[in-house]
Motif scaffolding. Structure first.
Motif, PDB file in Angstrom:
ATOM      1  N   ASP A 124       0.825  -1.204   0.000  1.00  0.00           N
ATOM      2  CA  ASP A 124       0.000   0.000   0.000  1.00  0.00           C
ATOM      3  C   ASP A 124       0.874   1.275   0.000  1.00  0.00           C
ATOM      4  OD1 ASP A 124      -2.869   1.192   0.871  1.00  0.00           O
ATOM      5  OD2 ASP A 124      -1.231   2.250   1.882  1.00  0.00           O
ATOM      6  N   GLN A 125       0.525   2.218  -0.870  1.00  0.00           N
ATOM      7  CA  GLN A 125       1.333   3.433  -1.036  1.00  0.00           C
ATOM      8  C   GLN A 125       0.601   4.691  -0.566  1.00  0.00           C
ATOM      9  OE1 GLN A 125       4.728   3.473  -2.498  1.00  0.00           O
ATOM     10  NE2 GLN A 125       4.305   1.470  -1.609  1.00  0.00           N
ATOM     11  N   LEU A 130      -0.492  10.702   0.025  1.00  0.00           N
ATOM     12  CA  LEU A 130      -0.876  11.798   0.920  1.00  0.00           C
ATOM     13  C   LEU A 130       0.233  12.844   0.976  1.00  0.00           C
ATOM     14  CD1 LEU A 130      -2.640   9.884   3.848  1.00  0.00           C
ATOM     15  CD2 LEU A 130      -3.665  10.926   1.817  1.00  0.00           C
ATOM     16  N   ALA A 131       1.487  12.393   0.986  1.00  0.00           N
ATOM     17  CA  ALA A 131       2.614  13.336   1.004  1.00  0.00           C
ATOM     18  C   ALA A 131       2.621  14.180  -0.267  1.00  0.00           C
ATOM     19  CB  ALA A 131       3.927  12.577   1.149  1.00  0.00           C
ATOM     20  N   ALA A 132       2.362  13.543  -1.400  1.00  0.00           N
ATOM     21  CA  ALA A 132       2.353  14.273  -2.675  1.00  0.00           C
ATOM     22  C   ALA A 132       1.243  15.333  -2.672  1.00  0.00           C
ATOM     23  CB  ALA A 132       2.159  13.304  -3.827  1.00  0.00           C
ATOM     24  N   LEU A 133       0.060  14.923  -2.218  1.00  0.00           N
ATOM     25  CA  LEU A 133      -1.058  15.877  -2.210  1.00  0.00           C
ATOM     26  C   LEU A 133      -0.797  17.040  -1.256  1.00  0.00           C
ATOM     27  CD1 LEU A 133      -4.087  13.410  -2.278  1.00  0.00           C
ATOM     28  CD2 LEU A 133      -3.493  15.076  -4.056  1.00  0.00           C
ATOM     29  N   ARG A 134      -0.102  16.743  -0.165  1.00  0.00           N
ATOM     30  CA  ARG A 134       0.145  17.790   0.834  1.00  0.00           C
ATOM     31  C   ARG A 134       1.307  18.699   0.446  1.00  0.00           C
ATOM     32  NH1 ARG A 134      -0.678  13.432   5.664  1.00  0.00           N
ATOM     33  NH2 ARG A 134      -2.959  13.374   5.532  1.00  0.00           N
ATOM     34  N   GLN A 136       2.950  21.612  -0.820  1.00  0.00           N
ATOM     35  CA  GLN A 136       2.295  22.921  -1.005  1.00  0.00           C
ATOM     36  C   GLN A 136       2.442  23.498  -2.407  1.00  0.00           C
ATOM     37  OE1 GLN A 136       4.042  26.425   0.739  1.00  0.00           O
ATOM     38  NE2 GLN A 136       5.848  25.296   1.394  1.00  0.00           N
ATOM     39  N   HIS A 137       3.364  22.959  -3.212  1.00  0.00           N
ATOM     40  CA  HIS A 137       3.600  23.539  -4.546  1.00  0.00           C
ATOM     41  C   HIS A 137       2.754  22.904  -5.641  1.00  0.00           C
ATOM     42  CE1 HIS A 137       6.857  25.708  -2.761  1.00  0.00           C
ATOM     43  NE2 HIS A 137       7.306  24.581  -2.235  1.00  0.00           N
ATOM     44  N   ILE A 138       2.057  21.834  -5.304  1.00  0.00           N
ATOM     45  CA  ILE A 138       1.340  21.057  -6.318  1.00  0.00           C
ATOM     46  C   ILE A 138      -0.163  21.341  -6.304  1.00  0.00           C
ATOM     47  CG2 ILE A 138       0.724  18.676  -6.950  1.00  0.00           C
ATOM     48  CD1 ILE A 138       3.392  17.810  -5.677  1.00  0.00           C
ATOM     49  N   GLN A 139      -0.742  21.461  -7.493  1.00  0.00           N
ATOM     50  CA  GLN A 139      -2.202  21.587  -7.572  1.00  0.00           C
ATOM     51  C   GLN A 139      -2.863  20.356  -8.200  1.00  0.00           C
ATOM     52  OE1 GLN A 139      -0.570  24.664  -9.271  1.00  0.00           O
ATOM     53  NE2 GLN A 139      -0.149  25.108  -7.122  1.00  0.00           N
ATOM     54  N   ILE A 140      -2.120  19.649  -9.072  1.00  0.00           N
ATOM     55  CA  ILE A 140      -2.709  18.480  -9.759  1.00  0.00           C
ATOM     56  C   ILE A 140      -1.771  17.282  -9.643  1.00  0.00           C
ATOM     57  CG2 ILE A 140      -3.531  17.539 -11.980  1.00  0.00           C
ATOM     58  CD1 ILE A 140      -3.946  20.451 -12.933  1.00  0.00           C
ATOM     59  N   LEU A 141      -2.330  16.133  -9.281  1.00  0.00           N
ATOM     60  CA  LEU A 141      -1.542  14.902  -9.269  1.00  0.00           C
ATOM     61  C   LEU A 141      -1.806  14.165 -10.593  1.00  0.00           C
ATOM     62  CD1 LEU A 141       0.361  13.077  -7.567  1.00  0.00           C
ATOM     63  CD2 LEU A 141      -1.690  11.900  -6.744  1.00  0.00           C
ATOM     64  N   GLY A 142      -0.748  14.040 -11.414  1.00  0.00           N
ATOM     65  CA  GLY A 142      -0.873  13.456 -12.761  1.00  0.00           C
ATOM     66  C   GLY A 142      -0.913  11.940 -12.739  1.00  0.00           C
ATOM     67  N   HIS A 143      -1.513  11.345 -13.770  1.00  0.00           N
ATOM     68  CA  HIS A 143      -1.712   9.883 -13.921  1.00  0.00           C
ATOM     69  C   HIS A 143      -1.536   9.137 -12.586  1.00  0.00           C
ATOM     70  CE1 HIS A 143       2.714   9.512 -14.392  1.00  0.00           C
ATOM     71  NE2 HIS A 143       2.666  10.313 -15.437  1.00  0.00           N
ATOM     72  N   PRO A 144      -2.500   9.302 -11.688  1.00  0.00           N
ATOM     73  CA  PRO A 144      -2.312   8.896 -10.287  1.00  0.00           C
ATOM     74  C   PRO A 144      -1.960   7.428 -10.044  1.00  0.00           C
ATOM     75  CG  PRO A 144      -4.252  10.284 -10.499  1.00  0.00           C
ATOM     76  CD  PRO A 144      -3.798   9.965 -11.886  1.00  0.00           C
ATOM     77  N   ARG A 145      -2.483   6.515 -10.855  1.00  0.00           N
ATOM     78  CA  ARG A 145      -2.210   5.108 -10.569  1.00  0.00           C
ATOM     79  C   ARG A 145      -0.865   4.644 -11.098  1.00  0.00           C
ATOM     80  NH1 ARG A 145      -6.077   0.637 -12.721  1.00  0.00           N
ATOM     81  NH2 ARG A 145      -6.034   2.089 -14.461  1.00  0.00           N
ATOM     82  N   GLY A 146      -0.398   5.317 -12.161  1.00  0.00           N
ATOM     83  CA  GLY A 146       0.846   4.882 -12.798  1.00  0.00           C
ATOM     84  C   GLY A 146       0.645   3.626 -13.618  1.00  0.00           C
ATOM     85  N   ARG A 147      -0.566   3.388 -14.038  1.00  0.00           N
ATOM     86  CA  ARG A 147      -0.884   2.195 -14.810  1.00  0.00           C
ATOM     87  C   ARG A 147      -0.590   2.441 -16.292  1.00  0.00           C
ATOM     88  NH1 ARG A 147      -5.295   1.655 -18.980  1.00  0.00           N
ATOM     89  NH2 ARG A 147      -6.032  -0.462 -18.785  1.00  0.00           N
ATOM     90  N   ARG A 161      -9.404   7.344   0.808  1.00  0.00           N
ATOM     91  CA  ARG A 161      -8.646   8.275   1.648  1.00  0.00           C
ATOM     92  C   ARG A 161      -7.889   9.314   0.799  1.00  0.00           C
ATOM     93  NH1 ARG A 161      -4.187   6.674   6.005  1.00  0.00           N
ATOM     94  NH2 ARG A 161      -3.955   8.790   6.771  1.00  0.00           N
ATOM     95  N   VAL A 162      -7.344   8.852  -0.326  1.00  0.00           N
ATOM     96  CA  VAL A 162      -6.619   9.768  -1.224  1.00  0.00           C
ATOM     97  C   VAL A 162      -7.574  10.812  -1.814  1.00  0.00           C
ATOM     98  CG1 VAL A 162      -5.351   9.886  -3.422  1.00  0.00           C
ATOM     99  CG2 VAL A 162      -4.788   8.111  -1.745  1.00  0.00           C
TER     100      VAL A 162
END
Ligand SMILES: [Zn+2]
Length: 255
Positions: A124-125, A130-134, A136-147, A161-162
């Motif tokens: 589980d990652q 959660l660290a990436a979302l938190r 402060q410089h980021i607004q969008i998390l790209g291709h979240p699953r990495g699939r 939770r994400v």
């Protein structure tokens, strides 16, 4: 002509140029966007940590910013509606940390960040997400699953939770419309709908013609019945800018 259900689409928020591993110039990507009647596009070349994709450092990013500013001036003078947003696809490490200086990121119009390594871990990652979302410089998390189709199944995490965390921070998760990715998929988009999470559409285009991949993302959000007001690229230019500003101010205040 755009189909009825796509009429709200204002732009595309992930694409690459010759600055990293794309084949087109910024101007060529802008021309392709004008053909699609877009109000904005975000140029998201890879950051320096992703050497294999020709990732750029802070110096190159600054030079790219000057090129984009010049192009925007020309676009304004020709009375076009398109604005080219200066962004980046910042590489995140396995702890969810980025690889670019805070100063270089705050000079950008919008920041997208993605995982490109340690993507075959089976544990589980959630902490990484959660660290990436938190960050402060980021607004969008790209291709979240990495699939990637027929290549990699992607990471596992506590998705509810994400999505809940992203909603809480008012940040967006991306539908990467590239055919091999289609990430987020339909099942995850339904979780996003439940949590009211913002969703951004990006083609991840590496050639100007690939802007057409947006249709795969539109189809996914349509099937998942996501409300239009949760789609980042459905916002008019000014609204998009004010969302980015709000997220940035809130992130700094939280520190
Ligand atoms: Zn990527």
């Amino acid at each position: 002509m755009k189909p009825e259900w796509a009429k709200n689409l204002r732009g595309d928020l992930q694409m690459h140029t010759r600055w990293s591993d794309g084949s087109g110039t910024v101007a060529e990507m802008a021309d392709a966007a004008i053909e699609r009647s877009y109000e904005y596009i975000a140029i998201t070349d890879h950051s320096k940590g992703l050497k294999i994709a020709g990732g750029i450092d802070e110096r190159a990013l600054k030079k790219q910013g000057a090129e984009i500013a010049k192009l925007n001036t020309a676009l304004r003078e020709s009375r076009g509606i398109l604005v080219v947003l200066h962004s980046i696809e910042m590489n995140l490490n396995r702890c969810g940390e980025g690889d670019m200086s805070p100063e270089s990121l705050s000079a950008l119009d919008i920041v997208l960040a993605s995982f490109h390594s340690s993507l075959r871990i089976v544990e589980d990652q959630t902490d990484r997400y959660l660290a990436a979302l938190r960050n402060q410089h980021i607004q969008i998390l790209g291709h979240p699953r990495g699939r990637i189709y027929n290549f990699r199944i992607g990471l596992s995490t506590d998705w509810p939770r994400v999505f809940a965390e992203a909603t809480q921070l008012d940040k967006a998760l991306e539908v990467d419309c590239y055919p091999d990715r289609q990430d987020l998929n339909l099942a995850l988009l339904k979780i996003a709908r439940k949590h009211g999470t913002r969703i951004s559409l990006g083609t991840d285009a590496h050639h100007p013609w690939q802007l057409e991949f947006i249709e795969l993302g539109l189809a996914a959000i349509l099937r998942a019945k996501l409300p239009a007001e949760r789609i980042v690229n459905f916002m008019p230019k000014e609204e998009l800018k004010s969302w980015i500003q709000t997220v940035r101010t809130r992130s700094v205040a939280r520190k």
